[in-house]
Design a protein around this motif. Structure first.
Motif, short mmCIF file in Angstrom:
data_model
loop_
_atom_site.label_atom_id
_atom_site.label_comp_id
_atom_site.label_asym_id
_atom_site.label_seq_id
_atom_site.Cartn_x
_atom_site.Cartn_y
_atom_site.Cartn_z
N ILE A 88 0.86 -1.19 0.00
CA ILE A 88 0.00 0.00 0.00
C ILE A 88 0.89 1.23 0.00
N THR A 89 0.74 2.07 -1.04
CA THR A 89 1.48 3.33 -1.07
C THR A 89 0.61 4.41 -0.43
N ALA A 123 0.49 6.07 5.29
CA ALA A 123 0.66 6.68 6.62
C ALA A 123 -0.54 7.49 7.08
N ASN A 124 -1.41 7.88 6.16
CA ASN A 124 -2.53 8.75 6.51
C ASN A 124 -3.77 8.44 5.68
N GLY A 125 -4.90 8.95 6.12
CA GLY A 125 -6.12 8.92 5.33
C GLY A 125 -6.56 7.55 4.86
N ILE A 126 -6.93 7.49 3.57
CA ILE A 126 -7.42 6.24 2.97
C ILE A 126 -6.37 5.15 3.06
N GLY A 127 -5.11 5.49 2.82
CA GLY A 127 -4.04 4.49 2.87
C GLY A 127 -3.89 3.88 4.25
N ALA A 157 3.72 -1.24 3.93
CA ALA A 157 3.23 0.14 3.89
C ALA A 157 4.35 1.08 3.47
N ALA A 158 4.09 1.90 2.47
CA ALA A 158 5.09 2.84 1.99
C ALA A 158 4.54 4.26 2.00
N ASP A 159 5.37 5.20 2.42
CA ASP A 159 4.96 6.60 2.46
C ASP A 159 6.20 7.45 2.68
N VAL A 198 -1.84 -1.67 -3.84
CA VAL A 198 -2.80 -0.59 -3.72
C VAL A 198 -2.05 0.72 -3.96
N ASN A 199 -2.28 1.30 -5.13
CA ASN A 199 -1.66 2.58 -5.50
C ASN A 199 -2.52 3.70 -4.93
N ASN A 200 -2.16 4.16 -3.75
CA ASN A 200 -2.94 5.16 -3.05
C ASN A 200 -2.24 6.51 -2.89
N ALA A 201 -0.91 6.53 -2.96
CA ALA A 201 -0.18 7.79 -2.75
C ALA A 201 -0.69 8.85 -3.70
#
Length: 181
Positions: A14-15, A18-22, A38-40, A91-94
């Motif tokens: 998951i990009t 660290a916050n929000g939807i991710g 987890a990446a951020d 999961v491309n979320n960033a």
């Protein structure tokens, strides 16, 4: 009873975790029994996530997806440097939202939003699909976008990148679906 190893769980990358939807996605996946990578770029946010979730179900990576050297090597590094044998989902979320007029963007901000919101997704998706193409069961790529990609936004660059994510998601389905190759 010993803690299960990181290779005994299905793994989800998951990009922007660290916050929000991710963050909510990372928590939900761990609670559902997945091992989350987890990446951020938010070090403190990743530390807070580590404090909240069991260490045998979470691995964090400090990663700035505006940097080509990061998004071009991230997936490969998970396999090669960090010794993951298989990943079940990406999961491309960033994403970045500046909330300002296109007139107010600096050249650096233009490049950053294109890189984080769209270019990184291209590289992460193709690298994930390439590495997992021989998997015996289905893998998933989830691209998080926004209604701004369909209806537009005062922040034209945000809306444009999110429209691009919608198009990329459709192209990924054509390119990476079983039997498409």
């Amino acid at each position: 009873m010993s803690s299960p190893s990181r290779d005994s769980h299905e793994k989800i990358v998951i990009t922007g975790a660290a916050n929000g939807i991710g963050k909510a996605t990372a928590i939900a996946c761990v609670e559902a029994g997945y091992y989350v990578i987890a990446a951020d770029k938010d070090r403190l946010g990743l530390q807070a996530l580590q404090a909240r979730l069991p260490t045998h179900r979470l691995e964090t990576h400090l990663a700035d997806f505006s940097q080509p050297q990061v998004y071009q090597s991230f997936i490969g590094d998970l396999y090669d440097r960090h010794r993951h044998n298989a990943l079940e989902a990406l999961v491309n979320n960033a994403g970045i939202y500046h909330g300002k007029s296109v007139y107010d963007y600096s050249d650096e901000e233009v490049e950053e939003i294109w890189a984080v919101n769209l270019k990184s997704l291209v590289y992460l998706s193709k690298d994930f699909a390439r590495r997992e193409s021989g998997a015996t069961h289905l893998r998933s790529i989830v691209n998080v976008t926004s209604v701004a990609g369909e209806v537009g936004s005062m922040d034209a660059l945000y809306g444009a990148t999110k429209a691009g994510v919608i198009g990329l998601t459709k192209a990924n389905a054509w390119n990476f679906a079983p039997g498409s190759g």
